[in-house]
Design a protein around this motif. Structure first.
Motif, mmCIF file in Angstrom:
data_model
loop_
_atom_site.group_PDB
_atom_site.id
_atom_site.type_symbol
_atom_site.label_atom_id
_atom_site.label_comp_id
_atom_site.label_asym_id
_atom_site.label_seq_id
_atom_site.Cartn_x
_atom_site.Cartn_y
_atom_site.Cartn_z
ATOM 1 N N THR A 175 0.760 -1.938 -0.098
ATOM 2 C CA THR A 175 -0.001 0.149 0.485
ATOM 3 C C THR A 175 1.327 1.470 -0.374
ATOM 4 N N GLY A 176 -0.180 2.747 -0.476
ATOM 5 C CA GLY A 176 1.360 3.105 -0.338
ATOM 6 C C GLY A 176 -0.559 4.809 0.114
ATOM 7 N N ALA A 177 0.021 6.405 -0.110
ATOM 8 C CA ALA A 177 -0.208 6.857 0.415
ATOM 9 C C ALA A 177 -1.635 6.998 -0.133
ATOM 10 N N GLY A 178 -2.008 6.603 -1.053
ATOM 11 C CA GLY A 178 -3.561 7.228 -1.678
ATOM 12 C C GLY A 178 -4.551 6.076 -1.082
ATOM 13 N N VAL A 179 -4.229 4.662 -0.972
ATOM 14 C CA VAL A 179 -4.905 3.817 0.842
ATOM 15 C C VAL A 179 -6.013 4.908 1.839
ATOM 16 N N THR B 39 -1.870 12.540 -0.308
ATOM 17 C CA THR B 39 -0.766 12.197 -0.769
ATOM 18 C C THR B 39 0.627 12.637 -1.183
ATOM 19 N N PHE B 40 1.367 12.281 -1.922
ATOM 20 C CA PHE B 40 2.048 13.156 -1.943
ATOM 21 C C PHE B 40 3.026 14.015 -3.811
ATOM 22 N N ARG B 41 2.740 12.397 -4.572
ATOM 23 C CA ARG B 41 2.709 13.230 -5.826
ATOM 24 C C ARG B 41 1.585 13.491 -6.332
ATOM 25 N N ASP B 42 0.898 13.890 -6.000
ATOM 26 C CA ASP B 42 -1.044 13.790 -7.032
ATOM 27 C C ASP B 42 -1.274 15.936 -7.191
ATOM 28 N N GLN C 59 3.799 1.529 2.364
ATOM 29 C CA GLN C 59 5.406 2.983 2.418
ATOM 30 C C GLN C 59 4.486 4.213 3.549
ATOM 31 N N ASN C 60 3.347 3.585 3.940
ATOM 32 C CA ASN C 60 2.742 4.700 4.840
ATOM 33 C C ASN C 60 3.708 5.309 5.867
ATOM 34 N N VAL C 61 3.682 6.112 6.852
ATOM 35 C CA VAL C 61 3.931 5.770 8.042
ATOM 36 C C VAL C 61 2.903 6.255 8.773
ATOM 37 N N GLY D 152 -3.213 1.992 -4.323
ATOM 38 C CA GLY D 152 -2.754 3.612 -4.359
ATOM 39 C C GLY D 152 -0.336 4.274 -3.964
ATOM 40 N N THR D 153 -0.025 3.362 -5.339
ATOM 41 C CA THR D 153 0.825 3.957 -5.055
ATOM 42 C C THR D 153 1.565 4.429 -6.414
ATOM 43 N N SER D 154 2.015 5.362 -6.642
ATOM 44 C CA SER D 154 2.490 5.578 -7.879
ATOM 45 C C SER D 154 3.639 4.634 -8.594
ATOM 46 N N LEU D 155 4.067 4.460 -7.201
ATOM 47 C CA LEU D 155 5.200 3.304 -8.079
ATOM 48 C C LEU D 155 6.475 4.102 -8.222
ATOM 49 N N ASN D 156 6.652 4.598 -7.384
ATOM 50 C CA ASN D 156 7.909 5.261 -8.018
ATOM 51 C C ASN D 156 9.133 5.780 -7.130
ATOM 52 N N VAL D 157 8.952 4.926 -6.448
ATOM 53 C CA VAL D 157 9.757 5.087 -5.491
ATOM 54 C C VAL D 157 10.666 4.089 -4.993
ATOM 55 N N TYR D 158 11.773 3.772 -5.254
ATOM 56 C CA TYR D 158 12.839 2.072 -5.033
ATOM 57 C C TYR D 158 13.693 2.356 -3.794
ATOM 58 N N ILE E 134 -5.233 -1.367 -7.581
ATOM 59 C CA ILE E 134 -6.143 -0.535 -7.358
ATOM 60 C C ILE E 134 -5.444 0.894 -6.989
ATOM 61 N N ASP E 135 -6.202 1.895 -8.606
ATOM 62 C CA ASP E 135 -5.766 3.604 -8.830
ATOM 63 C C ASP E 135 -6.698 3.476 -9.169
ATOM 64 N N PRO E 136 -7.151 5.248 -8.477
ATOM 65 C CA PRO E 136 -8.367 6.021 -9.954
ATOM 66 C C PRO E 136 -7.419 6.746 -11.537
ATOM 67 N N ASN E 137 -6.122 6.085 -11.187
ATOM 68 C CA ASN E 137 -5.487 6.999 -11.632
ATOM 69 C C ASN E 137 -3.989 5.650 -12.912
ATOM 70 N N GLU E 138 -4.434 6.011 -13.769
ATOM 71 C CA GLU E 138 -2.488 5.365 -14.766
ATOM 72 C C GLU E 138 -1.759 5.083 -13.637
ATOM 73 N N LYS F 225 -10.652 4.134 -7.043
ATOM 74 C CA LYS F 225 -10.636 4.981 -5.571
ATOM 75 C C LYS F 225 -10.156 3.086 -5.056
ATOM 76 N N ALA F 226 -9.738 3.414 -3.408
ATOM 77 C CA ALA F 226 -9.217 2.172 -2.831
ATOM 78 C C ALA F 226 -10.483 2.090 -2.146
ATOM 79 N N SER F 227 -11.154 2.573 -1.438
ATOM 80 C CA SER F 227 -12.531 2.295 -0.624
ATOM 81 C C SER F 227 -13.385 1.187 -1.672
HETATM 82 P P1 OAD Z 1 2.589 9.270 -4.071
HETATM 83 O O1 OAD Z 1 1.818 10.332 -3.886
HETATM 84 O O2 OAD Z 1 3.279 8.964 -5.232
HETATM 85 O O3 OAD Z 1 1.416 8.114 -4.654
HETATM 86 C C1 OAD Z 1 0.113 8.268 -4.345
HETATM 87 C C2 OAD Z 1 -0.774 7.297 -5.752
HETATM 88 O O4 OAD Z 1 -2.269 6.945 -5.040
HETATM 89 C C3 OAD Z 1 -1.036 7.608 -6.472
HETATM 90 O O5 OAD Z 1 -1.090 6.662 -8.099
HETATM 91 C C4 OAD Z 1 -2.791 8.409 -7.047
HETATM 92 O O6 OAD Z 1 -3.179 8.474 -7.727
HETATM 93 C C5 OAD Z 1 -3.032 7.302 -5.880
HETATM 94 N N1 OAD Z 1 -4.248 7.749 -4.658
HETATM 95 C C6 OAD Z 1 -4.637 9.556 -5.158
HETATM 96 N N2 OAD Z 1 -6.088 8.431 -4.511
HETATM 97 C C7 OAD Z 1 -6.267 7.697 -4.479
HETATM 98 C C8 OAD Z 1 -7.700 7.109 -3.847
HETATM 99 N N3 OAD Z 1 -8.681 7.553 -3.179
HETATM 100 N N4 OAD Z 1 -7.312 5.573 -4.258
HETATM 101 C C9 OAD Z 1 -6.137 5.124 -4.070
HETATM 102 N N5 OAD Z 1 -5.280 5.604 -4.635
HETATM 103 C C10 OAD Z 1 -5.323 6.698 -4.894
HETATM 104 O O7 OAD Z 1 2.965 8.026 -2.860
HETATM 105 P P2 OAD Z 1 2.831 6.942 -2.620
HETATM 106 O O8 OAD Z 1 3.796 5.588 -3.916
HETATM 107 O O9 OAD Z 1 2.807 6.073 -1.420
HETATM 108 O O10 OAD Z 1 8.180 8.251 0.623
HETATM 109 O O11 OAD Z 1 4.598 7.533 -2.462
HETATM 110 C C11 OAD Z 1 6.150 6.741 -2.133
HETATM 111 C C12 OAD Z 1 6.635 7.411 -1.185
HETATM 112 O O12 OAD Z 1 6.680 8.332 -1.613
HETATM 113 C C13 OAD Z 1 6.090 7.907 0.510
HETATM 114 O O13 OAD Z 1 6.379 6.644 0.997
HETATM 115 C C14 OAD Z 1 6.996 9.042 0.812
HETATM 116 C C15 OAD Z 1 7.345 9.166 -0.377
HETATM 117 O O14 OAD Z 1 8.199 10.401 -0.807
HETATM 118 C C16 OAD Z 1 8.789 9.184 1.663
HETATM 119 O O15 OAD Z 1 8.773 10.056 2.579
HETATM 120 C C17 OAD Z 1 10.616 8.337 2.444
#
Ligand code: OAD
Length: 230
Positions: free
Chosen positions: A9-13, A21-24, A87-89, A171-177, A195-199, A213-215
């Motif tokens: 899971t990532g911020a989107g959940v 979230t971080f990158r939206d 990945q969530n804190v 809910g993760t953009s899969l950007n962070v390794y 599961i993600d509302p975006n590509e 969306k996650a729910s």
């Molecule tokens: P991102 O912000 O990179 O990605 C969030 C993802 O959630 C995106 O793919 C969105 O499309 C999706 N999203 C947005 N709303 C959503 C919803 N309602 N339901 C489901 N998905 C949704 O966050 P992460 O991939 O978690 O690390 O970021 C990874 C890491 O980068 C974090 O743990 C953090 C950040 O920098 C540190 O700070 C070390």
């Protein structure tokens, strides 16, 4: 024996709980420079700014609740051996009732020694004061894995992936390794749901993309994995 379902899971959940979230668009990295507040260099440059950033995140966490996605994931423990790699804190998976959680990037409700990562304690939702000391006399810092630091839980997480029968990415953009590379450890042929509302920029194996969306996505997944099997 129950099948092992591993959820990454990532911020989107947690977005529907009201955590940014971080990158939206409107995400945290639009408001802050990631290298200022979430890197080891940033901490060395300006620890007060970093403390303040996480103090705000911690205070916000006290005011939000787990959402339907966290709850459905917790309820899946009745049917599967569920392992969450997050990945969530935040602590919303715990508060929804999930029991097996690996926090790859640390936990907001804990603080640690800035010298010894093994000296970690609970702090709940309170702020870390400027100059506060850990048990070893070093400066107390957030228990967060910053950019530029190793990810101590990555091997544990990779082993769980290797044992998976079903993988769900939420809910993760899969950007962070290295977190984004974990899916590659799942055995060949294991079904992967995303599961993600975006590509999402994922070019690994074939995935079952639930573009919601996650729910809502978790409701669909629950139907697919549990209801249809009855
Ligand atoms: P991102 O912000 O990179 O990605 C969030 C993802 O959630 C995106 O793919 C969105 O499309 C999706 N999203 C947005 N709303 C959503 C919803 N309602 N339901 C489901 N998905 C949704 O966050 P992460 O991939 O978690 O690390 O970021 C990874 C890491 O980068 C974090 O743990 C953090 C950040 O920098 C540190 O700070 C070390």
């Amino acid at each position: 024996m129950k099948k092992k379902l591993v959820a990454l899971t990532g911020a989107g959940v947690s977005a529907e709980s009201g955590i940014k979230t971080f990158r939206d668009s409107g995400g945290l990295w639009e408001e802050y420079d990631v290298m200022d507040v979430a890197s080891i260099e940033g901490w060395r440059r300006n620890p007060q700014l970093v403390q303040q950033f996480y103090n705000v995140r911690r205070r916000e966490l006290a005011t939000v609740q787990p959402n339907k996605a966290h709850e459905i994931l917790a309820s899946l423990e009745k049917f599967f051996d569920v392992e969450i790699i997050t990945q969530n804190v935040d602590n919303l998976h715990e508060r929804a009732g999930s029991t097996n959680i690996v926090h790859l990037h640390g936990e907001l409700t804990k603080a640690r020694s800035s010298v010894n990562p093994n000296i970690v304690g609970e702090i709940g939702y309170r702020a870390i004061e400027h100059g506060e000391k850990a048990a070893d006399g070093s400066i107390l810092r957030p228990h967060i894995v910053w950019f530029g630091e190793a990810v101590p839980m990555i091997e544990t997480a990779a082993k769980k992936m290797q044992q998976s029968d079903i993988v769900v990415i939420i809910g993760t953009s899969l950007n962070v390794y290295p977190a984004a590379g974990l899916v590659d450890y799942a055995p060949p042929g294991v079904p992967v749901y995303l599961i993600d509302p975006n590509e999402v920029n994922y070019h690994g194996r074939k995935i079952n993309f639930i573009r919601k969306k996650a729910s809502e996505g978790m409701e669909i997944l629950f139907q697919t994995l549990v209801e249809q099997k009855k």
